[in-house]
Design a protein around this motif. Sequence first.
Motif, PDB file in Angstrom:
ATOM      1  N   LEU A 131       1.585   6.986   0.602  1.00 30.07           N
ATOM      2  CA  LEU A 131       1.060   7.565   1.835  1.00 30.07           C
ATOM      3  C   LEU A 131       1.877   7.083   3.028  1.00 30.07           C
ATOM      4  O   LEU A 131       2.499   6.016   2.992  1.00 30.07           O
ATOM      5  CB  LEU A 131      -0.401   7.174   2.039  1.00 30.07           C
ATOM      6  CG  LEU A 131      -1.403   7.585   0.960  1.00 30.07           C
ATOM      7  CD1 LEU A 131      -2.814   7.194   1.376  1.00 30.07           C
ATOM      8  CD2 LEU A 131      -1.330   9.069   0.685  1.00 30.07           C
ATOM      9  N   VAL A 132       1.851   7.881   4.090  1.00 27.84           N
ATOM     10  CA  VAL A 132       2.417   7.430   5.356  1.00 27.84           C
ATOM     11  C   VAL A 132       1.474   6.381   5.931  1.00 27.84           C
ATOM     12  O   VAL A 132       0.282   6.644   6.122  1.00 27.84           O
ATOM     13  CB  VAL A 132       2.575   8.597   6.339  1.00 27.84           C
ATOM     14  CG1 VAL A 132       3.048   8.085   7.697  1.00 27.84           C
ATOM     15  CG2 VAL A 132       3.541   9.639   5.779  1.00 27.84           C
ATOM     16  N   ALA A 133       1.969   5.189   6.171  1.00 25.08           N
ATOM     17  CA  ALA A 133       1.135   4.096   6.679  1.00 25.08           C
ATOM     18  C   ALA A 133       1.858   3.436   7.842  1.00 25.08           C
ATOM     19  O   ALA A 133       2.880   2.771   7.663  1.00 25.08           O
ATOM     20  CB  ALA A 133       0.839   3.081   5.585  1.00 25.08           C
ATOM     21  N   ALA A 185      -6.713  11.244   2.159  1.00 25.54           N
ATOM     22  CA  ALA A 185      -5.867  11.255   3.355  1.00 25.54           C
ATOM     23  C   ALA A 185      -4.395  11.243   2.972  1.00 25.54           C
ATOM     24  O   ALA A 185      -4.013  10.868   1.860  1.00 25.54           O
ATOM     25  CB  ALA A 185      -6.180  10.049   4.235  1.00 25.54           C
ATOM     26  N   SER A 186      -3.553  11.645   3.917  1.00 23.22           N
ATOM     27  CA  SER A 186      -2.105  11.576   3.731  1.00 23.22           C
ATOM     28  C   SER A 186      -1.465  10.574   4.690  1.00 23.22           C
ATOM     29  O   SER A 186      -0.313  10.195   4.504  1.00 23.22           O
ATOM     30  CB  SER A 186      -1.468  12.948   3.953  1.00 23.22           C
ATOM     31  OG  SER A 186      -1.724  13.416   5.273  1.00 23.22           O
ATOM     32  N   GLU A 187      -2.217  10.155   5.708  1.00 21.67           N
ATOM     33  CA  GLU A 187      -1.682   9.228   6.708  1.00 21.67           C
ATOM     34  C   GLU A 187      -2.733   8.177   7.056  1.00 21.67           C
ATOM     35  O   GLU A 187      -3.930   8.472   7.106  1.00 21.67           O
ATOM     36  CB  GLU A 187      -1.268   9.972   7.981  1.00 21.67           C
ATOM     37  CG  GLU A 187      -0.166  10.990   7.770  1.00 21.67           C
ATOM     38  CD  GLU A 187       0.247  11.669   9.068  1.00 21.67           C
ATOM     39  OE1 GLU A 187      -0.286  11.287  10.138  1.00 21.67           O
ATOM     40  OE2 GLU A 187       1.074  12.589   9.019  1.00 21.67           O
ATOM     41  N   PHE A 233       0.834  -1.206   0.000  1.00 20.49           N
ATOM     42  CA  PHE A 233       0.000   0.000   0.000  1.00 20.49           C
ATOM     43  C   PHE A 233       0.869   1.257   0.000  1.00 20.49           C
ATOM     44  O   PHE A 233       0.614   2.201  -0.760  1.00 20.49           O
ATOM     45  CB  PHE A 233      -0.910  -0.031   1.227  1.00 20.49           C
ATOM     46  CG  PHE A 233      -1.790   1.177   1.376  1.00 20.49           C
ATOM     47  CD1 PHE A 233      -2.990   1.277   0.678  1.00 20.49           C
ATOM     48  CD2 PHE A 233      -1.430   2.214   2.227  1.00 20.49           C
ATOM     49  CE1 PHE A 233      -3.798   2.387   0.821  1.00 20.49           C
ATOM     50  CE2 PHE A 233      -2.239   3.328   2.373  1.00 20.49           C
ATOM     51  CZ  PHE A 233      -3.425   3.410   1.667  1.00 20.49           C
ATOM     52  N   ARG A 234       1.906   1.275   0.846  1.00 23.12           N
ATOM     53  CA  ARG A 234       2.829   2.425   0.877  1.00 23.12           C
ATOM     54  C   ARG A 234       3.487   2.629  -0.486  1.00 23.12           C
ATOM     55  O   ARG A 234       3.578   3.749  -0.995  1.00 23.12           O
ATOM     56  CB  ARG A 234       3.924   2.196   1.922  1.00 23.12           C
ATOM     57  CG  ARG A 234       3.488   2.227   3.368  1.00 23.12           C
ATOM     58  CD  ARG A 234       4.699   2.258   4.268  1.00 23.12           C
ATOM     59  NE  ARG A 234       4.377   1.888   5.631  1.00 23.12           N
ATOM     60  CZ  ARG A 234       4.562   0.681   6.146  1.00 23.12           C
ATOM     61  NH1 ARG A 234       5.089  -0.278   5.387  1.00 23.12           N
ATOM     62  NH2 ARG A 234       4.237   0.418   7.398  1.00 23.12           N
ATOM     63  N   GLU A 235       3.964   1.539  -1.060  1.00 23.28           N
ATOM     64  CA  GLU A 235       4.697   1.634  -2.322  1.00 23.28           C
ATOM     65  C   GLU A 235       3.795   2.125  -3.452  1.00 23.28           C
ATOM     66  O   GLU A 235       4.208   2.951  -4.278  1.00 23.28           O
ATOM     67  CB  GLU A 235       5.284   0.262  -2.671  1.00 23.28           C
ATOM     68  CG  GLU A 235       6.091   0.250  -3.953  1.00 23.28           C
ATOM     69  CD  GLU A 235       6.694  -1.109  -4.249  1.00 23.28           C
ATOM     70  OE1 GLU A 235       7.255  -1.303  -5.334  1.00 23.28           O
ATOM     71  OE2 GLU A 235       6.584  -2.002  -3.371  1.00 23.28           O
ATOM     72  N   ARG A 245      -7.549   3.574  10.457  1.00 27.69           N
ATOM     73  CA  ARG A 245      -7.971   4.963  10.625  1.00 27.69           C
ATOM     74  C   ARG A 245      -7.099   5.878   9.774  1.00 27.69           C
ATOM     75  O   ARG A 245      -5.920   5.602   9.556  1.00 27.69           O
ATOM     76  CB  ARG A 245      -7.921   5.372  12.094  1.00 27.69           C
ATOM     77  CG  ARG A 245      -6.530   5.440  12.693  1.00 27.69           C
ATOM     78  CD  ARG A 245      -6.572   5.636  14.196  1.00 27.69           C
ATOM     79  NE  ARG A 245      -5.266   5.966  14.748  1.00 27.69           N
ATOM     80  CZ  ARG A 245      -4.970   5.955  16.042  1.00 27.69           C
ATOM     81  NH1 ARG A 245      -5.898   5.624  16.929  1.00 27.69           N
ATOM     82  NH2 ARG A 245      -3.751   6.277  16.460  1.00 27.69           N
ATOM     83  N   ASP A 246      -7.709   6.950   9.283  1.00 32.13           N
ATOM     84  CA  ASP A 246      -6.981   7.882   8.430  1.00 32.13           C
ATOM     85  C   ASP A 246      -7.207   9.307   8.909  1.00 32.13           C
ATOM     86  O   ASP A 246      -8.030   9.565   9.796  1.00 32.13           O
ATOM     87  CB  ASP A 246      -7.420   7.722   6.969  1.00 32.13           C
ATOM     88  CG  ASP A 246      -8.890   8.053   6.764  1.00 32.13           C
ATOM     89  OD1 ASP A 246      -9.270   9.241   6.878  1.00 32.13           O
ATOM     90  OD2 ASP A 246      -9.687   7.122   6.496  1.00 32.13           O
ATOM     91  N   ASN A 247      -6.482  10.251   8.305  1.00 34.16           N
ATOM     92  CA  ASN A 247      -6.607  11.665   8.674  1.00 34.16           C
ATOM     93  C   ASN A 247      -7.278  12.471   7.567  1.00 34.16           C
ATOM     94  O   ASN A 247      -7.063  13.676   7.448  1.00 34.16           O
ATOM     95  CB  ASN A 247      -5.227  12.253   8.981  1.00 34.16           C
ATOM     96  CG  ASN A 247      -4.337  12.334   7.731  1.00 34.16           C
ATOM     97  OD1 ASN A 247      -4.590  11.650   6.741  1.00 34.16           O
ATOM     98  ND2 ASN A 247      -3.303  13.155   7.795  1.00 34.16           N
TER      99      ASN A 247
END
Length: 246
Positions: A127-129, A165-167, A121-123, A184-186
């Motif tokens: 996003l920051v995960a 979201a970014s995180e 997912f990060r790749e 959860r996300d921001n």
Amino acid sequence: MSTSPPPPGDLPALSQAGAGSADDVRELLGHLSQQWDQQRRQLARQLHDNLGSSMTALTMHLALLTQQLPREQALLDRSAQMKTLLMNIISTNRDMQRRLWNDSLEFLGLHAAISEVLAQFREQHGLVARLSLPDEDSSYPIEQSALLMAALEQGLQNVIAHASASEVDVIVDDDGDQVMLTVRDNGIGIGQHAFARAHHGLRALQARASYLGGSLRAQAAPDQLPGTWVTLILPRSSPPAGDAPH
């Protein structure tokens, strides 16, 4: 010809009948989801055992044949093209297997499977995960592990589709009595219309969770924080009788 409404005394019976029907539908959805998981698992194994092993054998045969070829550039180029084609088929087959069933659940455990999904997912999305796991990698019935993975994937899909979201935080807690997965996300939250579009996937997960004695909910972050929380809770117990994988 008009019909008269049922007498007041019949209303509780109608309500109970409706509730019973809803419970039956949830149980049926849960059972069908379990059967679908088993079929996906079996198909992934067949792809691995049959197509995967055949492609590996073909690659070895091609390597042997290439060693015996005359050193003509055209023949060597054709051999290289065939090797590239075989490698692409093997890669596609492995990707299909992973999409059908994450065998890391059975061979490496839940922690490894979740870590693998989150790394991908990060790749893919940049996003920051963050990931928080219990110290001990506990063993769960395969039905529970599969549902935990499905809830994780649905939560991550919702983040990309609706949250902006970014995180993202993925948290797994296990107190010995129950296991809880939270995604959860921001972001801005999925909102009413976006929730409706994601509703079918969430309802199917809710039915599966209910079938296993647990619950799943998607809600706005508490305390006026931004984002959405998807939370799955399952009891640390055996799956329903008769539904263990064969």
